[in-house]
Design a protein around this motif. Structure first.
Motif, PDB file in Angstrom:
ATOM      1  N   LYS A   1      -3.973   8.947   3.045  1.00  0.00           N
ATOM      2  CA  LYS A   1      -4.509   7.591   3.183  1.00  0.00           C
ATOM      3  C   LYS A   1      -5.262   7.208   1.916  1.00  0.00           C
ATOM      4  O   LYS A   1      -5.896   8.076   1.283  1.00  0.00           O
ATOM      5  CB  LYS A   1      -5.439   7.509   4.396  1.00  0.00           C
ATOM      6  CG  LYS A   1      -4.736   7.721   5.723  1.00  0.00           C
ATOM      7  CD  LYS A   1      -5.704   7.593   6.884  1.00  0.00           C
ATOM      8  CE  LYS A   1      -4.994   7.816   8.221  1.00  0.00           C
ATOM      9  NZ  LYS A   1      -5.913   7.682   9.357  1.00  0.00           N
TER      10      LYS A   1
ATOM     11  N   ALA B   1      -2.119   4.798   2.938  1.00  0.00           N
ATOM     12  CA  ALA B   1      -0.683   5.049   2.884  1.00  0.00           C
ATOM     13  C   ALA B   1      -0.004   4.054   1.953  1.00  0.00           C
ATOM     14  O   ALA B   1      -0.357   2.869   1.904  1.00  0.00           O
ATOM     15  CB  ALA B   1      -0.093   4.942   4.285  1.00  0.00           C
TER      16      ALA B   1
ATOM     17  N   LYS C   1       2.939   1.748   1.174  1.00  0.00           N
ATOM     18  CA  LYS C   1       3.964   1.053   1.964  1.00  0.00           C
ATOM     19  C   LYS C   1       5.151   0.670   1.079  1.00  0.00           C
ATOM     20  O   LYS C   1       4.977   0.252  -0.064  1.00  0.00           O
ATOM     21  CB  LYS C   1       3.370  -0.195   2.609  1.00  0.00           C
ATOM     22  CG  LYS C   1       2.293   0.116   3.632  1.00  0.00           C
ATOM     23  CD  LYS C   1       1.742  -1.156   4.250  1.00  0.00           C
ATOM     24  CE  LYS C   1       0.654  -0.830   5.283  1.00  0.00           C
ATOM     25  NZ  LYS C   1       0.073  -2.055   5.885  1.00  0.00           N
TER      26      LYS C   1
ATOM     27  N   ARG D   1       8.055  -1.682  -0.095  1.00  0.00           N
ATOM     28  CA  ARG D   1       8.408  -3.110  -0.077  1.00  0.00           C
ATOM     29  C   ARG D   1       9.936  -3.215  -0.075  1.00  0.00           C
ATOM     30  O   ARG D   1      10.580  -3.035  -1.106  1.00  0.00           O
ATOM     31  CB  ARG D   1       7.814  -3.814  -1.300  1.00  0.00           C
ATOM     32  CG  ARG D   1       6.313  -4.050  -1.150  1.00  0.00           C
ATOM     33  CD  ARG D   1       5.725  -4.672  -2.386  1.00  0.00           C
ATOM     34  NE  ARG D   1       5.463  -3.652  -3.396  1.00  0.00           N
ATOM     35  CZ  ARG D   1       4.981  -3.915  -4.606  1.00  0.00           C
ATOM     36  NH1 ARG D   1       4.736  -5.160  -4.958  1.00  0.00           N
ATOM     37  NH2 ARG D   1       4.756  -2.936  -5.471  1.00  0.00           N
TER      38      ARG D   1
ATOM     39  N   GLN E   1       1.732  10.212  -3.303  1.00  0.00           N
ATOM     40  CA  GLN E   1       2.742   9.412  -2.621  1.00  0.00           C
ATOM     41  C   GLN E   1       3.603   8.718  -3.686  1.00  0.00           C
ATOM     42  O   GLN E   1       3.104   8.298  -4.728  1.00  0.00           O
ATOM     43  CB  GLN E   1       2.075   8.368  -1.736  1.00  0.00           C
ATOM     44  CG  GLN E   1       1.198   8.986  -0.657  1.00  0.00           C
ATOM     45  CD  GLN E   1       0.460   7.946   0.145  1.00  0.00           C
ATOM     46  OE1 GLN E   1       1.004   7.350   1.073  1.00  0.00           O
ATOM     47  NE2 GLN E   1      -0.792   7.700  -0.213  1.00  0.00           N
TER      48      GLN E   1
ATOM     49  N   GLU F   1       7.140   6.048  -4.487  1.00  0.00           N
ATOM     50  CA  GLU F   1       8.255   5.171  -4.141  1.00  0.00           C
ATOM     51  C   GLU F   1       8.918   4.718  -5.443  1.00  0.00           C
ATOM     52  O   GLU F   1       8.242   4.561  -6.463  1.00  0.00           O
ATOM     53  CB  GLU F   1       7.809   3.938  -3.346  1.00  0.00           C
ATOM     54  CG  GLU F   1       7.278   4.242  -1.959  1.00  0.00           C
ATOM     55  CD  GLU F   1       8.325   4.792  -1.014  1.00  0.00           C
ATOM     56  OE1 GLU F   1       9.536   4.694  -1.331  1.00  0.00           O
ATOM     57  OE2 GLU F   1       7.938   5.333   0.039  1.00  0.00           O
TER      58      GLU F   1
END
Length: 422
Positions: A219, A221, A223, A225, A266, A268
């Motif tokens: 956390k 987190a 997200k 898109r 994390q 992406e």
């Protein structure tokens, strides 16, 4: 051959293998190396053609005959080298016999697989044995996924605090000549993608086996898109990339947590399109291809007609030399996290922008990267984690000089710090 060679390029007569051979004299300078494959005449021709390109006589480079259908020949090859540079894919079908032989011989193995089932499958099956034999097995050592993996390492090195998340934005620029093929990739890559998609469910089970039970819930987190969007300073519309770099970077973060109790980052990744229409349509085409890959009949159609289903981006002949030379890429990394003065219970306040860029990424850069990681394994073994294992490049090479080495070559990569925002 009494003395082991430093490196053998296996699959040297393939489309990518030939390009690896072209770059070997530059990257492996000072090391002993050879080439391997099934056909002696074709291997001799690869050396002849490569020698003409670079103006060197390569006729004395050792040639080793090895065939994945002949396990003994693969074992003999593995015993003749300290590291095997494996260019023979799809790895789902042809990779395991080479990995197994290398580990049993105590020989290191690097490849350019972006196939998550193969990568994770080898980790589940052979990681402990590789550690026991002091052999390093490192996949995804080409464009998929060295820029992303080492880009994360570079961003974290330059971030003054604790990193929570990294997002990458990948853009391509290609100058297609009038009347020239629009192909960007060889069909070998297409086959790997189709078979990976057709067995996507395997990844879930393998990931479950590899993931530690105490892996933390992170956390705040990050997200995803999923809709086309823009980012500052870039013109493209970005959409998420399915699989690929994200899977490899996630594996690396798992290894950092599992072995060094380090907080995972994390991650992406997004790819950019100049046209909003392409940004909308392309993900839909990927979903369609994924669906078609699930059934034998439609999968065979995908494999038989790659140019049609890829809208001309895939060709049995691969891209032309002019197309490869005119292909430039950049990956922008947005790194968010906490300043040194912040508590991790607060909202991250700091953001760093970095960039990785280069030319001819799918092939020449891939060849250079694979050769460079093989050299690093040989020359900086003391900086690699543990004593061996089936591991990812970001974990394997984080403490080495790989980034600095990649910046030396014509088809290497440029790493830049752009801006720090507090």
């Amino acid at each position: 051959m009494a003395t082991k060679l430093d490196a053998i390029i296996f699959g040297a007569t393939g489309f990518t293998g030939e390009i690896v051979v072209d770059n070997a004299p530059e990257v492996l300078q000072g090391l002993t190396w050879g080439i391997a494959g099934r056909n002696s005449a074709k291997l001799e021709n690869v050396l002849k053609v490569a020698g003409k390109k670079i103006g060197k006589d390569l006729s004395k480079i050792p040639i080793i005959l090895a065939d994945v259908e002949d396990e003994n020949s693969i074992k003999e090859m593995a015993n003749k080298s300290k590291v095997i540079i494996n260019c023979c894919g799809p790895y789902r079908f042809y990779g395991e016999v080479v990995v197994k032989a290398c580990i049993e011989a105590g020989t290191h193995h690097v490849d350019i697989s972006g196939e998550p089932q193969f990568i994770d499958g080898m980790a589940v099956k052979y990681h402990e044995l590789a550690k026991e034999k002091h052999a390093y097995v490192v996949s995804a050592c080409g464009f998929d996924s060295i820029p992303a993996e080492m880009g994360v390492v570079f961003a974290e090195r330059n971030f003054p605090g604790t990193v929570n998340s990294i997002e990458t934005y990948w853009e391509n620029t290609v100058d297609f000549k009038e009347g020239e093929s629009k192909a960007m990739l060889h069909t070998g890559t297409w086959e790997s993608v189709v078979y990976a998609l057709s067995h996507a469910k395997e990844v879930i089970a393998l990931t479950k086996q590899l993931k530690p039970k105490d892996y933390p819930e992170l956390k705040p987190a990050l997200k995803v898109r999923r809709y086309p969007h823009k980012v500052p300073t870039l013109e493209s519309y970005f959409v998420p990339v399915m699989g690929g770099d994200r899977h490899i970077v996630t594996n690396t973060q798992r290894l950092w947590f599992e072995n060094e109790e380090k907080r995972p980052i994390q991650f992406e990744n997004y790819v950019g399109y100049k046209s909003l229409l392409y940004a909308i349509i392309t993900p839909l085409i990927v979903v369609l291809i994924s669906l078609l890959s699930q059934f034998n009949f439609t999968r065979n159609l995908l494999l038989k007609y790659p140019q049609i289903f890829s809208l001309g981006l895939i060709s049995p002949d691969g891209p032309t030399q002019a197309t490869m030379e005119s292909h430039f890429f950049q990956m922008l990394f947005k790194t968010k996290g906490w300043t040194k003065a912040q508590s991790l219970s607060e909202q991250p306040k700091q953001q760093l922008w970095t960039r990785v860029s280069g030319r001819n990424p799918f092939y020449a850069m891939t060849g250079v990267a694979m050769l460079a990681v093989a050299k690093i394994i040989l020359q900086e073994t003391d900086k690699l984690p543990g004593s061996g294992g089936v591991i990812s490049p970001g974990y394997a090479f984080a403490k080495t000089s790989l980034i600095e080495d990649l910046e030396k070559y014509k088809y290497g990569m440029k790493f830049e710090v752009l801006k720090l925002e507090a």
